[in-house]
Design a protein around this motif. Sequence first.
Motif, PDB file in Angstrom:
ATOM      1  N   GLN A  63      19.585  27.447  -6.623  1.00  0.00           N
ATOM      2  CA  GLN A  63      20.126  26.089  -6.690  1.00  0.00           C
ATOM      3  C   GLN A  63      19.221  25.196  -7.545  1.00  0.00           C
ATOM      4  OE1 GLN A  63      20.519  25.009  -2.545  1.00  0.00           O
ATOM      5  NE2 GLN A  63      22.563  25.919  -2.362  1.00  0.00           N
ATOM      6  N   TYR A  64      17.897  25.409  -7.438  1.00  0.00           N
ATOM      7  CA  TYR A  64      16.957  24.667  -8.286  1.00  0.00           C
ATOM      8  C   TYR A  64      17.187  24.986  -9.760  1.00  0.00           C
ATOM      9  CZ  TYR A  64      14.183  23.433  -4.133  1.00  0.00           C
ATOM     10  OH  TYR A  64      13.757  22.930  -2.938  1.00  0.00           O
ATOM     11  N   VAL A  65      17.435  26.265 -10.051  1.00  0.00           N
ATOM     12  CA  VAL A  65      17.673  26.683 -11.438  1.00  0.00           C
ATOM     13  C   VAL A  65      18.935  26.011 -11.972  1.00  0.00           C
ATOM     14  CG1 VAL A  65      18.108  28.622 -12.990  1.00  0.00           C
ATOM     15  CG2 VAL A  65      16.530  28.904 -11.077  1.00  0.00           C
ATOM     16  N   GLU A  66      20.003  26.071 -11.193  1.00  0.00           N
ATOM     17  CA  GLU A  66      21.271  25.480 -11.622  1.00  0.00           C
ATOM     18  C   GLU A  66      21.142  23.975 -11.814  1.00  0.00           C
ATOM     19  OE1 GLU A  66      23.892  26.793  -8.539  1.00  0.00           O
ATOM     20  OE2 GLU A  66      24.362  28.676  -9.562  1.00  0.00           O
ATOM     21  N   ARG A  67      20.390  23.344 -10.922  1.00  0.00           N
ATOM     22  CA  ARG A  67      20.212  21.891 -11.033  1.00  0.00           C
ATOM     23  C   ARG A  67      19.437  21.525 -12.303  1.00  0.00           C
ATOM     24  NH1 ARG A  67      17.640  20.558  -6.114  1.00  0.00           N
ATOM     25  NH2 ARG A  67      19.603  21.215  -5.177  1.00  0.00           N
ATOM     26  N   ALA A  68      18.390  22.303 -12.596  1.00  0.00           N
ATOM     27  CA  ALA A  68      17.600  22.038 -13.809  1.00  0.00           C
ATOM     28  C   ALA A  68      18.462  22.186 -15.054  1.00  0.00           C
ATOM     29  CB  ALA A  68      16.414  23.005 -13.870  1.00  0.00           C
ATOM     30  N   LEU A  69      19.334  23.205 -15.054  1.00  0.00           N
ATOM     31  CA  LEU A  69      20.220  23.419 -16.196  1.00  0.00           C
ATOM     32  C   LEU A  69      21.219  22.283 -16.329  1.00  0.00           C
ATOM     33  CD1 LEU A  69      21.138  25.406 -18.459  1.00  0.00           C
ATOM     34  CD2 LEU A  69      22.713  26.382 -16.796  1.00  0.00           C
ATOM     35  N   MET A  70      21.840  21.901 -15.205  1.00  0.00           N
ATOM     36  CA  MET A  70      22.869  20.863 -15.253  1.00  0.00           C
ATOM     37  C   MET A  70      22.296  19.473 -15.525  1.00  0.00           C
ATOM     38  SD  MET A  70      25.821  21.944 -12.504  1.00  0.00           S
ATOM     39  CE  MET A  70      24.771  21.923 -11.070  1.00  0.00           C
ATOM     40  N   ASP A  71      21.003  19.291 -15.243  1.00  0.00           N
ATOM     41  CA  ASP A  71      20.369  18.019 -15.583  1.00  0.00           C
ATOM     42  C   ASP A  71      20.270  17.839 -17.090  1.00  0.00           C
ATOM     43  OD1 ASP A  71      20.069  17.196 -13.001  1.00  0.00           O
ATOM     44  OD2 ASP A  71      17.963  17.775 -12.825  1.00  0.00           O
ATOM     45  N   LYS A  72      20.258  18.953 -17.828  1.00  0.00           N
ATOM     46  CA  LYS A  72      20.141  18.924 -19.287  1.00  0.00           C
ATOM     47  C   LYS A  72      21.486  19.140 -19.980  1.00  0.00           C
ATOM     48  CE  LYS A  72      15.531  18.910 -20.144  1.00  0.00           C
ATOM     49  NZ  LYS A  72      14.816  18.111 -21.150  1.00  0.00           N
ATOM     50  N   PHE A  73      22.259  20.108 -19.479  1.00  0.00           N
ATOM     51  CA  PHE A  73      23.532  20.482 -20.101  1.00  0.00           C
ATOM     52  C   PHE A  73      24.556  20.748 -18.997  1.00  0.00           C
ATOM     53  CE2 PHE A  73      20.017  22.317 -22.530  1.00  0.00           C
ATOM     54  CZ  PHE A  73      20.217  21.789 -23.794  1.00  0.00           C
ATOM     55  N   LYS A  74      25.765  20.264 -19.221  1.00  0.00           N
ATOM     56  CA  LYS A  74      26.821  20.534 -18.243  1.00  0.00           C
ATOM     57  C   LYS A  74      28.157  20.508 -18.957  1.00  0.00           C
ATOM     58  CE  LYS A  74      28.286  19.214 -13.573  1.00  0.00           C
ATOM     59  NZ  LYS A  74      28.101  18.250 -12.472  1.00  0.00           N
ATOM     60  N   ARG A  75      29.050  21.400 -18.557  1.00  0.00           N
ATOM     61  CA  ARG A  75      30.404  21.365 -19.111  1.00  0.00           C
ATOM     62  C   ARG A  75      31.402  21.681 -18.005  1.00  0.00           C
ATOM     63  NH1 ARG A  75      31.220  26.998 -22.563  1.00  0.00           N
ATOM     64  NH2 ARG A  75      30.687  28.398 -20.870  1.00  0.00           N
ATOM     65  N   GLY A  76      32.572  21.086 -18.141  1.00  0.00           N
ATOM     66  CA  GLY A  76      33.655  21.356 -17.219  1.00  0.00           C
ATOM     67  C   GLY A  76      34.893  21.733 -18.005  1.00  0.00           C
ATOM     68  N   ASP A  77      36.026  21.752 -17.358  1.00  0.00           N
ATOM     69  CA  ASP A  77      37.269  22.100 -18.047  1.00  0.00           C
ATOM     70  C   ASP A  77      37.629  21.074 -19.110  1.00  0.00           C
ATOM     71  OD1 ASP A  77      37.560  24.373 -16.555  1.00  0.00           O
ATOM     72  OD2 ASP A  77      38.817  23.417 -15.029  1.00  0.00           O
ATOM     73  N   ASP A  78      37.196  19.823 -18.918  1.00  0.00           N
ATOM     74  CA  ASP A  78      37.623  18.773 -19.861  1.00  0.00           C
ATOM     75  C   ASP A  78      36.489  17.843 -20.281  1.00  0.00           C
ATOM     76  OD1 ASP A  78      37.233  17.574 -17.451  1.00  0.00           O
ATOM     77  OD2 ASP A  78      39.176  16.560 -17.352  1.00  0.00           O
ATOM     78  N   PHE A  79      35.228  18.283 -20.153  1.00  0.00           N
ATOM     79  CA  PHE A  79      34.140  17.414 -20.588  1.00  0.00           C
ATOM     80  C   PHE A  79      32.896  18.228 -20.946  1.00  0.00           C
ATOM     81  CE2 PHE A  79      32.818  18.164 -16.272  1.00  0.00           C
ATOM     82  CZ  PHE A  79      31.433  18.090 -16.309  1.00  0.00           C
TER      83      PHE A  79
END
Length: 255
Positions: free
Chosen positions: A123-139
């Motif tokens: 969960q820490y790894v995923e959070r660190a990644l999403m703090d920098k880069f994130k994508r969804g179906d429409d963003f």
Amino acid sequence: MKRVIHLISTLALCCGAAQAATKCDVELGHGLIITDDVIRIVDNGQTRVQINHDEQLLIGGYWIDLNSEEIQVLKEYSLGIRNTVPELVELATDGVNLGLSAIEQVVESMSDKEPEVLKTQLQYVERALMDKFKRGDDFFFIAPQSLSKIDDFFTKEISQKIHSAVHGSLGAILVSLGDAFKSREGNIEDRINDMGQRMEIISREIDKSLQKKAHQLEAKAAEYCECLNTLDKTESRLQAIVPQLNKYDLVKIRS
């Protein structure tokens, strides 16, 4: 809903002359959220600048009147952002989440359940990644950061967190497997050694994957160097038209 990435091709020529070997130190001074219709320049979760349909500008929630020539500059700026950022976000996130899932599956196959320590660490790894880069179906989302140091983020920060997750869970697996080992046939030491070897293999494969990801991003950032320079110049033109934008300088290129 159609992907934002389809819009990128409309401004591909700005990068046409870029050379992969080119080096430039580029920083994004603010976060960006990009959808099919809207670009938001954000700070601490608050929208500071909003561009609607590549031709309508709002700053601090207030509409900015632009004439037709000024709208063309805004459109160049908006499409320049779309031409670079979404692909970088896709490249950064592609495969990493799959890799995390693979770790979980391997660990579960060893112990019949996922140790809590592994779940927490991932969960820490995923959070660190999403703090920098994130994508969804429409963003797409990218945080303020140096684009020329993206490789460090993967080879150092993310790599370290994943290694902590893998090795930190090893002890928990051994504890959870204690009773199971006793009830099964076969040498306990052999089973433990086999598990340790498998964990080492996982770690090596993770490192290879992250190194590859870092090289891909480094090459892409270099490829986009000319495009980012063009975007910076377009931003300066737009700031001359709308001085309020100087407060939200997005592209910063350091020589």
